[in-house]
Design an enzyme around this catalytic site. Structure first.
Site, PDB file in Angstrom:
ATOM      1  N   LYS A 153       3.223  11.124   6.932  1.00  0.00           N
ATOM      2  CA  LYS A 153       2.444  10.937   8.163  1.00  0.00           C
ATOM      3  C   LYS A 153       3.047  11.647   9.376  1.00  0.00           C
ATOM      4  O   LYS A 153       2.861  12.843   9.537  1.00  0.00           O
ATOM      5  CB  LYS A 153       2.236   9.452   8.442  1.00  0.00           C
ATOM      6  CG  LYS A 153       1.337   8.765   7.405  1.00  0.00           C
ATOM      7  CD  LYS A 153       0.852   7.436   7.907  1.00  0.00           C
ATOM      8  CE  LYS A 153       0.256   6.571   6.814  1.00  0.00           C
ATOM      9  NZ  LYS A 153      -1.079   6.966   6.395  1.00  0.00           N
TER      10      LYS A 153
ATOM     11  N   ASP B 186       9.638   2.742   1.506  1.00  0.00           N
ATOM     12  CA  ASP B 186       8.492   3.575   1.875  1.00  0.00           C
ATOM     13  C   ASP B 186       8.261   3.396   3.374  1.00  0.00           C
ATOM     14  O   ASP B 186       7.679   2.402   3.814  1.00  0.00           O
ATOM     15  CB  ASP B 186       7.257   3.163   1.068  1.00  0.00           C
ATOM     16  CG  ASP B 186       6.028   4.001   1.434  1.00  0.00           C
ATOM     17  OD1 ASP B 186       6.080   4.728   2.448  1.00  0.00           O
ATOM     18  OD2 ASP B 186       5.027   3.922   0.702  1.00  0.00           O
TER      19      ASP B 186
ATOM     20  N   PHE C 214       0.867  -1.182   0.000  1.00  0.00           N
ATOM     21  CA  PHE C 214       0.000   0.000   0.000  1.00  0.00           C
ATOM     22  C   PHE C 214       0.900   1.227   0.000  1.00  0.00           C
ATOM     23  O   PHE C 214       1.663   1.450   0.935  1.00  0.00           O
ATOM     24  CB  PHE C 214      -0.948   0.057   1.207  1.00  0.00           C
ATOM     25  CG  PHE C 214      -1.901   1.219   1.078  1.00  0.00           C
ATOM     26  CD1 PHE C 214      -3.082   1.098   0.364  1.00  0.00           C
ATOM     27  CD2 PHE C 214      -1.578   2.467   1.608  1.00  0.00           C
ATOM     28  CE1 PHE C 214      -3.946   2.189   0.199  1.00  0.00           C
ATOM     29  CE2 PHE C 214      -2.436   3.552   1.447  1.00  0.00           C
ATOM     30  CZ  PHE C 214      -3.615   3.413   0.742  1.00  0.00           C
TER      31      PHE C 214
HETATM   32  N1  PLP Z   1       2.833   4.803   1.903  1.00  0.00           N
HETATM   33  C1  PLP Z   1       2.444   4.046   2.930  1.00  0.00           C
HETATM   34  C2  PLP Z   1       3.333   2.933   3.399  1.00  0.00           C
HETATM   35  C3  PLP Z   1       1.238   4.288   3.575  1.00  0.00           C
HETATM   36  O1  PLP Z   1       0.850   3.515   4.596  1.00  0.00           O
HETATM   37  C4  PLP Z   1       0.432   5.352   3.111  1.00  0.00           C
HETATM   38  C5  PLP Z   1      -0.871   5.642   3.749  1.00  0.00           C
HETATM   39  O2  PLP Z   1      -1.415   4.881   4.509  1.00  0.00           O
HETATM   40  C6  PLP Z   1       0.880   6.129   2.031  1.00  0.00           C
HETATM   41  C7  PLP Z   1       2.088   5.835   1.459  1.00  0.00           C
HETATM   42  C8  PLP Z   1       0.045   7.260   1.502  1.00  0.00           C
HETATM   43  O3  PLP Z   1       0.053   8.337   2.377  1.00  0.00           O
HETATM   44  P1  PLP Z   1      -1.059   9.485   2.228  1.00  0.00           P
HETATM   45  O4  PLP Z   1      -2.354   8.896   2.668  1.00  0.00           O
HETATM   46  O5  PLP Z   1      -0.577  10.583   3.135  1.00  0.00           O
HETATM   47  O6  PLP Z   1      -1.066   9.891   0.788  1.00  0.00           O
END
Ligand code: PLP
Length: 405
Positions: free
Chosen positions: A261, A232, A147
């Site tokens: 986040k 990520d 994700f």
């Molecule tokens: N990358 C990861 C690992 C995430 O868990 C998330 C969101 O849950 C994102 C990217 C996307 O972040 P955003 O919701 O701030 O776009």
């Protein structure tokens, strides 16, 4: 018409939101009005322990005094300049974030998905300019169960049908392999591979921890194939797992960190990618940008977040309280839970077949004053703010036990 001065009860708020806000979420029926530390209060004054913590955006809790003070002060000074001009907050933030990550350069954005998009663009450009991949042929290897956000390119390589279906045509250039499977990864990389993009622990996937040694193996595959290792850590990073970055559990230094986040302390959307000059210097003026990325408000908050993380206290709390959580939950395995994965103060719980669904378990927890969220049917994720007390962790354990029964 309603006005802010008319107090509404939960039912009225739910009705209003249902009526006027698009239904792209299915929230638990609780309407929050206030938060402090690990606790939130609804419009009727009921208190709940927040065990989702804004999907780990609230690692430092609701309204951490240092972050609140920093935000208040910045709000009165300067909030937005655009990058057409410089501001006096971006440089110090970038310096501190570079120090925290061990990388040389920082590219600030706002949301996690934007940071992932940025990493994809940088990896492709790096591939064409530095690795020598023929233009428009770059491939990026991604993981099953990933994700990374919600943009059209990112959902193009998602295997979550609900997130992906009916948003095509999809962006090409991605190859998916089984998470944790080194041989599959080795087989998927070739001369066109510019990056391997992965979560060092899959958050939305249900706090899925790869086999020990996997991250080191990914590092080695990337080195051998001259591909960038892009971690990520939007959800796993910034102290959640007991280390500043989850990659540190295997002493791995990725080429690119993707962060978001908690970088904005739960006050503001702040994201970034970090890398060394050899990678990030492929970005030139005009080739990438964002109106809000690097704004002084976000940079001031992000700077304070980095200073707080540099002290190490949140990481130790995550380790210590995570052990308490794990010890408390472990006896439920085989007695309501089929699986339990814990790393730092982050737990994925698989509810046994025949027990409550993930959603039902969260509804039962809600009735007991605990907020949590299911992810993928029978799995729930627990991620309380790292400022939570040990007593509150015990309370969480008791609530889970009572709700499973
Ligand atoms: N990358 C990861 C690992 C995430 O868990 C998330 C969101 O849950 C994102 C990217 C996307 O972040 P955003 O919701 O701030 O776009």
């Amino acid at each position: 018409m309603t006005s802010d001065r008319t107090p509404l009860d939960s039912g009225a708020h739910i009705a209003l939101t249902e009526r006027y806000a698009a239904h792209n979420y299915h929230p638990l029926p609780v309407v929050l009005a206030h938060g402090e530390g690990a606790w939130v209060t609804d419009v009727e004054g009921r208190r709940y322990l927040d065990c989702l913590a804004g999907y780990s955006a609230l690692n430092f809790g609701h309204g951490h005094p240092r972050l609140r003070a920093r935000a208040h002060a910045q709000l009165d000074r300067l909030t937005l300049t655009s990058r057409a001009f410089l501001n006096d907050r971006l440089g110090p933030f970038a310096q501190e974030l570079a120090a925290l990550t061990g990388h040389e350069v920082v590219l600030p954005m706002n949301t996690g998905a934007e940071a992932v998009e940025t990493a994809i663009k940088v990896a492709r450009k790096w591939g064409y300019r530095v690795k020598g991949v023929p233009e428009d042929t770059a491939s990026i290897v991604v993981m099953e169960g990933n994700f990374h956000g919600r943009t059209t390119t990112i959902v193009s390589f998602s295997d979550d049908k609900v997130a992906r279906d009916e948003y095509g045509p999809y962006t090409p250039g991605f190859r998916t392999v089984r998470y944790g499977d080194v041989d599959a990864l080795r087989a998927a990389v070739d001369d066109t591979t510019v990056a391997v993009l992965l979560e060092p622990i899959q958050g939305e996937g249900g706090v899925v921890i790869p086999p020990e040694g996997y991250l080191r193996a990914v590092r080695e595959v990337c080195d051998t194939a001259s591909a960038l290792m892009v971690a990520d850590e939007v959800q796993s990073g910034l102290a959640r797992t007991g280390r500043t970055f989850a990659c540190e559990h295997e002493d791995v230094r990725p080429d690119v960190y993707v962060l978001g986040k908690a970088l904005g302390g739960g006050l503001y959307p702040v994201s970034a990618i970090t890398a060394d000059h050899a990678v990030l210097d492929v970005v030139t003026p005009g080739s990438h940008g964002s109106t809000f990325g690097g704004n002084p408000m976000g940079a001031a908050i992000g700077h304070e977040v980095c200073l707080m993380l540099a002290e190490g206290e949140f990481q130790s709390r995550a380790t210590r309280l995570g052990a308490v959580l794990e010890e408390g939950l472990r006896p439920f395995v085989g007695r309501g839970l089929d699986g339990l994965r814990v790393r730092g103060l982050w737990a994925g719980l698989d509810v046994s077949p025949g027990g409550p669904s993930g959603r039902e378990l969260c509804e039962r927890l809600l009735a007991r004053g605990v907020l949590a969220k299911d992810t993928h049917g029978s799995t729930i994720r627990l991620a309380p703010p790292l400022v939570v007390t040990e007593d509150a962790v015990q309370l969480l354990v008791e609530a889970v036990g009572a709700s499973l029964g």
